[in-house]
Design a protein around this motif. Structure first.
Motif, PDB file in Angstrom:
ATOM      1  N   SER A 154       0.664  -1.133   0.549  1.00 46.26           N
ATOM      2  CA  SER A 154      -0.170  -0.298   0.025  1.00 46.26           C
ATOM      3  C   SER A 154       1.567   1.076   0.366  1.00 46.26           C
ATOM      4  CB  SER A 154      -1.333  -0.158   1.779  1.00 46.26           C
ATOM      5  OG  SER A 154       0.219  -0.277   2.678  1.00 46.26           O
ATOM      6  N   LEU A 155       0.290   2.402  -0.327  1.00 45.23           N
ATOM      7  CA  LEU A 155       0.935   3.418  -0.371  1.00 45.23           C
ATOM      8  C   LEU A 155      -0.396   4.012   0.596  1.00 45.23           C
ATOM      9  CD1 LEU A 155       2.344   6.385  -1.596  1.00 45.23           C
ATOM     10  CD2 LEU A 155       0.944   6.199  -3.419  1.00 45.23           C
ATOM     11  N   HIS A 156       0.768   5.525   1.048  1.00 43.21           N
ATOM     12  CA  HIS A 156      -0.515   6.125   2.547  1.00 43.21           C
ATOM     13  C   HIS A 156      -0.112   7.800   1.808  1.00 43.21           C
ATOM     14  CE1 HIS A 156      -1.989   2.323   4.247  1.00 43.21           C
ATOM     15  NE2 HIS A 156      -1.283   2.041   3.610  1.00 43.21           N
ATOM     16  N   ALA A 157      -1.172   8.526   1.981  1.00 43.47           N
ATOM     17  CA  ALA A 157      -0.445   9.851   2.292  1.00 43.47           C
ATOM     18  C   ALA A 157      -1.710  10.638   4.319  1.00 43.47           C
ATOM     19  CB  ALA A 157      -0.594  10.978   1.577  1.00 43.47           C
ATOM     20  N   THR A 158      -1.008  11.152   4.251  1.00 44.27           N
ATOM     21  CA  THR A 158      -1.578  11.547   5.765  1.00 44.27           C
ATOM     22  C   THR A 158      -1.376  13.174   6.536  1.00 44.27           C
ATOM     23  OG1 THR A 158       0.338  10.620   7.104  1.00 44.27           O
ATOM     24  CG2 THR A 158      -1.462   8.889   6.667  1.00 44.27           C
ATOM     25  N   PHE A 159      -2.662  13.733   6.147  1.00 45.61           N
ATOM     26  CA  PHE A 159      -2.709  14.772   6.916  1.00 45.61           C
ATOM     27  C   PHE A 159      -2.245  15.472   6.401  1.00 45.61           C
ATOM     28  CE2 PHE A 159      -2.050  12.300  11.490  1.00 45.61           C
ATOM     29  CZ  PHE A 159      -3.194  12.450  11.702  1.00 45.61           C
ATOM     30  N   CYS A 160      -2.660  14.879   3.874  1.00 43.22           N
ATOM     31  CA  CYS A 160      -2.797  15.938   3.694  1.00 43.22           C
ATOM     32  C   CYS A 160      -3.365  16.897   3.563  1.00 43.22           C
ATOM     33  CB  CYS A 160      -2.808  15.754   2.357  1.00 43.22           C
ATOM     34  SG  CYS A 160      -4.905  14.222   1.927  1.00 43.22           S
ATOM     35  N   THR A 161      -3.937  17.753   2.959  1.00 44.73           N
ATOM     36  CA  THR A 161      -5.010  19.196   3.136  1.00 44.73           C
ATOM     37  C   THR A 161      -5.762  18.304   2.353  1.00 44.73           C
ATOM     38  OG1 THR A 161      -3.737  20.274   0.507  1.00 44.73           O
ATOM     39  CG2 THR A 161      -3.116  21.091   3.011  1.00 44.73           C
ATOM     40  N   LEU A 350      -4.959   9.563   1.476  1.00 48.61           N
ATOM     41  CA  LEU A 350      -5.316   9.723   0.907  1.00 48.61           C
ATOM     42  C   LEU A 350      -4.464   7.636   1.238  1.00 48.61           C
ATOM     43  CD1 LEU A 350      -4.005  11.764  -1.955  1.00 48.61           C
ATOM     44  CD2 LEU A 350      -6.535  10.994  -1.464  1.00 48.61           C
ATOM     45  N   HIS A 351      -5.242   6.757   0.260  1.00 46.85           N
ATOM     46  CA  HIS A 351      -4.249   5.480   0.064  1.00 46.85           C
ATOM     47  C   HIS A 351      -4.929   4.824  -0.697  1.00 46.85           C
ATOM     48  CE1 HIS A 351      -4.961   6.414   4.740  1.00 46.85           C
ATOM     49  NE2 HIS A 351      -5.866   6.894   4.605  1.00 46.85           N
TER      50      HIS A 351
END
Length: 396
Positions: A154-161, A350-351
């Motif tokens: 998996s790929l994650h982007a955390t606390f993005c706008t 985002l995931h």
């Protein structure tokens, strides 16, 4: 990796890119002076994590920052990490990991676009002005490709706008909404003006808490810049260790991190120190953004009634009002913040999962979670501490 004439390179640390090139994307607003919107994606903060050993080999946070270039110019960057666990993220995916492992897969390592150990909203796809859309697109495509080609879960982007979350969703990533508690500055002239906006009961409760805290037998100071001395960091390290060992088993940050912050970021810090009988007994660490004060860590070596609330929440509100900041973000979780003027606010991530079946299962989960989060935010806001009517209240 090539993305429509844009080349994307995966580095092994921030020492492989010039600070000026990174910050031209991470905090272009500082070119003419002033604080960055987010101190946590600046080169100096992320590099402090690396050189202090807070991230790197053996930590479960392996730095692999991504850099997108076009015509020889850096147009976008992002702080990317290979993760060997889900600690220090604050948008929890433990249920994803458990389900993935039960299905016969190996959830770790995964890729994480994040400011490590920092549950504070900010841009994660950092683009030079004028390259916002194509820079983010190149970084997303490259990160997805990297995940797939390396057989990662998996790929994650955390606390993005929120804007990034919407854009990422249009690129095929899954959007997740969670919530924190933030304090918002409604143009208050001082702390009493903020209190005047609360219901009479909440106003009295806060005044009583502040009085109890101030009666702990010592003094409370807000320090920043050169007013912060090595002895303050030595004391705060003791406070941080105590809190970290109780919350996480072991502290995430090393002692060297605080020395590096003092060397390169002390003007970005607002440090609350509580002193009694010549000894520093409690403290709270905040980072200063252009329009936001970010509360990060608290600790103590003595317990005193309400001192935690004073050092972490009320001192932060005071500072924000005095310096014209728009809000205070007080970190993850904590419904007790509601009674102290902090309101529920959405946070975004985002995931992406290469496995289509697992991705569909996560999508169903996120839909149900979103309904629950929206309902919780609505209920908590309704029960907030602010006056519900303009009717005249009993005078105090």
């Amino acid at each position: 990796m090539e993305q429509d004439s844009i080349s994307v390179t995966v580095l092994h640390g921030l020492d492989q890119i010039a600070e000026a090139d990174w910050d031209a994307c991470a905090c272009p607003e500082t070119a003419e002076g002033g604080a960055p919107f987010s101190p946590f994606t600046t080169w100096r903060f992320l590099r402090a994590l690396e050189v202090s050993g807070s991230v790197g080999p053996g930590t479960g946070w392996e730095p692999h920052p991504m850099v997108a270039e076009k015509d020889g110019q850096v147009i976008a960057v992002c702080p990317l990490y290979a993760k060997g666990h889900s600690q220090g993220e604050y948008i929890f995916d433990h249920s994803f990991a458990q389900a993935y492992d039960q299905a016969g897969g190996s959830y770790y390592p995964k890729l994480q676009i994040a400011a490590p150990f920092t549950p504070a909203t900010g841009r994660r796809f950092l683009t030079r002005p004028g390259f916002e859309a194509e820079g983010m697109s190149a970084l997303v495509q490259a990160a997805v490709q990297l995940t797939a080609e390396n057989g990662l879960s998996s790929l994650h982007a955390t606390f993005c706008t929120e804007a990034e979350a919407i854009a990422g969703e249009s690129m095929g990533l899954q959007r997740r909404v969670t919530q924190q508690f933030h304090w918002f500055n409604d143009g208050y002239a001082d702390f009493d003006a903020f209190l005047a906006a609360l219901s009479s009961r909440k106003r009295k409760a806060i005044r009583k808490e502040r009085q109890r805290a101030q009666a702990f037998g010592g003094s409370i100071h807000m320090l920043t810049g050169d007013a912060i001395e090595p002895r303050h960091w030595e004391a705060f390290w003791r406070f941080y260790q105590d809190t970290g060992s109780r919350k996480w088993g072991r502290p995430y940050l090393t002692r060297a991190f605080f020395d590096e912050v003092h060397r390169t970021m002390r003007n970005d810090v607002a440090l609350v120190m509580c002193e009694r009988d010549g000894r520093l007994v409690a403290g709270a660490l905040n980072f200063i953004g252009r329009d936001t004060l970010y509360g990060r860590y608290w600790g103590c070596t003595e317990d005193h009634p309400c001192l935690h609330f004073e050092a972490c929440y009320y001192q932060a509100i005071d500072y924000a009002i005095q310096h014209g900041l728009a809000r205070v973000e007080a970190g993850a979780q904590g419904e007790h913040k509601l009674a102290r003027g902090y309101l529920p606010s959405e946070t975004h991530s985002l995931h992406w999962f290469p496995d289509k079946g697992f991705s569909r299962a996560v999508a169903h989960y996120l839909e149900a979670e979103l309904r629950a989060v929206n309902e919780e935010v609505e209920i908590l806001t309704a029960y907030g501490p602010f006056r519900k009517t303009t009717d005249r209240e009993e005078t105090e």
